[in-house]
Design an enzyme around this catalytic site. Structure first.
Site, PDB file in Angstrom:
ATOM      1  N   GLU B 263      34.145 -63.601   4.773  1.00 10.55           N
ATOM      2  CA  GLU B 263      33.845 -63.504   3.513  1.00 10.55           C
ATOM      3  C   GLU B 263      32.411 -64.447   3.192  1.00 10.55           C
ATOM      4  OE1 GLU B 263      35.543 -62.925   0.786  1.00 10.55           O
ATOM      5  OE2 GLU B 263      34.521 -64.189  -0.919  1.00 10.55           O
ATOM      6  N   SER B 276      15.110 -58.112  -0.101  1.00 18.13           N
ATOM      7  CA  SER B 276      14.478 -57.288   0.496  1.00 18.13           C
ATOM      8  C   SER B 276      13.827 -56.389  -0.548  1.00 18.13           C
ATOM      9  CB  SER B 276      15.434 -56.437   1.392  1.00 18.13           C
ATOM     10  OG  SER B 276      16.001 -57.363   2.487  1.00 18.13           O
ATOM     11  N   HIS B 311      35.314 -73.324  12.082  1.00 14.18           N
ATOM     12  CA  HIS B 311      35.820 -74.136  11.075  1.00 14.18           C
ATOM     13  C   HIS B 311      36.930 -74.860  11.451  1.00 14.18           C
ATOM     14  CE1 HIS B 311      33.614 -71.608   7.980  1.00 14.18           C
ATOM     15  NE2 HIS B 311      33.732 -70.849   8.720  1.00 14.18           N
ATOM     16  N   THR B 336      19.979 -63.327  11.760  1.00 10.78           N
ATOM     17  CA  THR B 336      19.408 -63.869  10.417  1.00 10.78           C
ATOM     18  C   THR B 336      18.064 -64.143  10.615  1.00 10.78           C
ATOM     19  OG1 THR B 336      21.666 -64.652  10.319  1.00 10.78           O
ATOM     20  CG2 THR B 336      20.141 -65.676   8.902  1.00 10.78           C
TER      21      THR B 336
END
Lengths: 38, 543
Positions: B263, B276, B311, B336
Site C-alpha cells: 500500500e 518522470s 513493521h 529506488t
C-alpha cells in the site's frame, strides 16, 4: 467513437479475468488462514 | 468558466462537436458521469475535500501537542484523531487523488477515447461518497470514532464501539472501489492504446499506474479478508485475532502489513510517474534511462511483497526472520536509487527552468530522498527496535507520503491543470504555495526526528517537558502547512475552475512530450474519438 464489439469483448474478458484474480486472492487467503488456525 | 466545468465551452481539435448536444447538464452530468475527464475532476475534488478533513484532524492533534499537558482533547479522543487522520488521508485523500490523475491522464496519454469501463468508472467514484460519509460519520456514533490506529490492530479493534463496524464497512466499500478502478486502469492501458503506442513507448505515468493497479488487485482482497475476520471476531464468535479465545493478534499484524507495505508503494509509484513526466519537460532533455525506470518500478512492486515484517521487529520474531526482512527492505533502495539517479541524470546539463511544476518535482526529490534514507535507517532491526513507535517513524512516513505523494500530486496539478482548465495558473501564487509548503512541511516534520530519537512515543496526547520545544515548533509548522493548502485552493484552484487567468496554449511547456499536448487546452470533452496515427516515438499525432 463507440468501441467495436470485438474491443468490448476483449475488454470484458480481461476485466473478468482480473476480477476473478482478486476473488482468487481473497478466497485462497481466507482458506489459508482458516486452515492454519484449525 | 472553463471547459472542465462547462462542456459547451470546449475547443475544437480532436473534439467531435456533434456529440455536444448529448451531454447531460447540471447535476445529471456529474451523477451519471461516464466521461473520464468528469470522473477525474470529481475524484480530484473529492480527495481534496478529504485532504481538508484529514488536515483538520491533524491540526487537532498538533493543537493538543502544542504544549505538554491536556489542553483540548482527552486521550481517548486524541487516539480517535490519529486513527481517523490516517484512515482518511490514506483511503480518502491520497489513493482517490491518484485515481483522479489516472482518469484524466491515462486515456489522453495513450490516445484512447475513454476508460475501458466507463459505467464502472462512475460506480467506482460514487461508492466513495457513502464510504467517506460513514467513515467521517463514525465520530458521531456511540463511543466516538475508531481509536485503534489506522492499522486497526487487534485486539484493540475487538474492544471498540459500533463505529469500528462502520469503519470496516467503509473500508470494504473503498476497497471495492479501488479494485474496480484498478481493473479499469489495467484494461484501459493494455487494450485501448492507440496503434503505435507500444508498452515501451508509453509515458511512465501509465506504466507506474499499470503496476500500481496490479498491486492493488493483489493486496486489497487481503485487507478485505483481514477486516472481515475482525468483523466476525467482533460479532460472530470467531477468534481469529482474539487472544482471549485462543486467537493470534500477531497474525493480524502479519496480514495487515502484507497489505500495508505494498500500500505504501501504491501511494508513491504514481507520483514517480508524474515526476518522470515533469523533469524531462523542464530540463529539456529526454528522460534518462526510460527502460530502467520501468524495470525499477516493477522491481519495487515485487519487492514490496517480501518486506512486510519490517513493521514488526518488536513482536518477537526470530533473528533470522529479522535479518531476512532487514536485507529485503534494504534491497528496495536499489531500484529506488535507480529512479533518483535517473531523475538527476535527466537534469544533468539540461537547460533547466524552474516553473512551479519543476519546483515541486525538485522539492519532491529532495524531501522524498530524506524520507527514503530514514526508511533505510528504520529497516535495520537493531535501530528499529529502539525507534519502533516513536516520532522518528512518524517523521519518516510523513516525509515519504506528504513530501512524496502529496508533493508529486501538486507537481502534477501545476503541470497538467492548464490542460484540464484551459487557463494558466499564477506562477507567483504557485511559487508561494511551493515555498510555503516546503518550509512549513520541514518545520513540522524535521523536529519529529529529534523527538523520536529522544524517545517520544507516537499516539500519546501528552509528553514530558523535555519534548516541549520541538513539539511547539512542529505544531506551528503544521498550522502553516495547513494554511498553505487553503491558500492553494482559494488562490490557485478556484480561479482555475472559474476560468480566471491567461488562456493556456495547447502545449504550455515547450519541451513537454506526450499525446496530452496534442489536444487543445482545455482538453475537449471528447478526445481521440478515432484512434490517432502516431509518429515513431508515439509522442506526436501525425494524422
Amino acid at each position: 467513437m463507440a468501441l467495436t464489439e470485438q474491443q468490448r469483448k476483449s475488454n470484458l474478458r480481461l476485466g473478468l479475468f482480473l476480477a476473478s484474480l482478486a476473488a482468487v486472492v481473497l478466497i485462497v487467503f481466507v482458506a489459508k488462514i482458516i486452515y492454519a488456525g484449525s | 468558466m472553463s471547459a472542465v466545468l462547462d462542456p459547451q465551452g470546449q475547443a475544437g481539435g480532436h473534439a467531435d462537436d456533434h456529440h455536444d448536444h448529448a451531454h447531460p447538464h447540471g447535476w445529471r452530468r456529474w451523477l451519471y458521469a461516464t466521461n473520464h475527464k468528469d470522473i477525474g475532476t470529481m475524484y480530484l475534488l473529492f480527495s481534496f475535500a478529504m485532504l481538508m478533513v484529514g488536515g483538520v484532524l491533524a491540526l487537532g492533534i498538533r493543537a493538543e501537542l502544542f504544549q505538554p499537558g491536556l489542553q483540548f482533547v482527552n486521550p481517548g479522543l486524541f487516539n480517535q484523531l490519529t486513527t481517523m487522520h490516517g484512515l482518511i488521508m490514506v483511503f480518502g485523500a491520497i489513493m482517490p487523488a491518484f485515481v483522479g490523475f489516472a482518469n484524466w491522464m491515462i486515456p489522453l496519454q495513450i490516445g484512447a477515447a475513454d476508460m475501458a469501463f466507463a459505467r464502472m468508472n462512475n460506480l467506482s467514484f460514487w461508492l466513495l461518497i457513502p464510504a467517506a460519509l460513514m467513515l467521517v460519520g463514525s465520530f458521531f456514533m456511540p463511543g466516538g470514532a475508531p481509536a485503534a490506529g489506522w492499522t486497526l490492530y487487534a485486539p484493540l479493534t475487538l474492544q471498540m464501539g459500533p463505529s469500528m463496524d462502520a469503519a470496516i464497512f467503509a473500508m470494504h466499500i473503498m476497497g471495492a472501489s479501488s479494485i474496480m478502478g484498478s481493473i479499469n486502469i489495467i484494461v484501459t492501458v493494455l487494450n485501448m492504446r492507440a496503434p503505435g503506442m507500444t508498452l515501451m513507448k508509453m509515458p511512465l505515468f501509465c506504466w507506474t499506474w499499470l503496476i500500481t493497479a496490479y498491486l492493488l488487485i493483489a493486496v486489497m482482497p487481503v485487507l478485505a479478508g483481514a477486516i472481515t475476520m475482525t468483523l466476525t471476531d467482533r460479532h460472530f464468535g470467531t477468534n481469529f485475532f482474539n487472544p482471549a479465545g485462543g486467537g493470534d493478534p500477531i497474525m493480524y499484524q502479519h496480514i495487515f502489513w502484507f497489505f500495508g507495505h505494498p500500500e505504501v508503494y501504491i501511494m508513491i509509484l504514481p507520483a514517480f510517474g508524474i515526476i518522470s513526466a515533469i523533469i524531462p519537460a523542464f530540463a529539456r532533455k529526454r528522460l534518462f534511462g526510460y527502460t530502467s525506470m520501468v524495470y525499477a518500478t516493477a522491481s519495487i512492486a515485487i519487492l514490496s511483497f517480501i518486506v512486510w515484517a519490517h513493521h514488526m521487529y518488536t513482536t518477537g520474531m526470530p533473528v533470522t526472520g529479522q535479518l531476512f526482512f532487514m536485507y529485503a527492505t534494504m534491497l528496495i533502495a536499489v531500484p529506488t536509487g535507480v529512479k533518483i539517479f535517473n531523475w538527476i541524470a535527466t537534469m544533468w546539463r539540461g537547460s533547466m527552468t524552474f516553473e512551479t511544476p519543476m519546483l515541486w518535482s525538485v522539492g519532491f526529490i529532495f524531501v522524498f530522498t530524506m524520507g527514503g534514507f530514514t526508511g533505510l535507517i528504520l529497516a535495520m532491526a537493531p535501530i528499529d527496535i529502539q525507534l519502533q513507535d516513536t516520532y522518528y517513524v512518524v517523521a519518516h512516513f510523513h516525509y515519504v507520503l506528504v513530501a512524496g505523494s502529496l508533493f508529486g500530486m501538486f507537481a502534477g496539478y501545476y503541470y497538467w491543470a492548464p490542460k484540464w482548465t484551459g487557463v494558466m495558473y499564477s506562477e507567483f501564487r504557485g511559487k508561494v504555495h511551493f515555498w510555503g509548503s516546503l518550509i512549513f512541511f520541514n518545520i513540522t516534520f524535521f523536529p519529529m526526528h529529534f523527538l523520536g530519537l529522544a524517545g517520544m512515543p507516537r499516539r500519546y496526547a501528552d509528553y514530558p517537558m523535555q519534548f516541549a520545544d520541538f513539539n511547539m515548533l512542529a505544531s506551528i509548522g503544521a498550522f502553516g502547512f495547513g494554511f498553505m493548502q487553503v491558500y492553494f485552493f482559494l488562490a490557485v484552484v478556484v480561479p482555475a475552475m472559474r476560468g480566471k487567468g491567461e488562456p493556456a496554449p495547447q502545449k504550455p511547456w515547450e519541451a513537454a512530450e506526450g499525446l496530452e499536448w496534442e489536444v487543445p487546452s482545455p482538453a475537449p470533452w471528447h478526445t481521440f474519438e478515432t484512434p490517432p496515427k502516431l509518429d515513431a516515438t508515439a509522442t506526436r499525432v501525425i494524422g
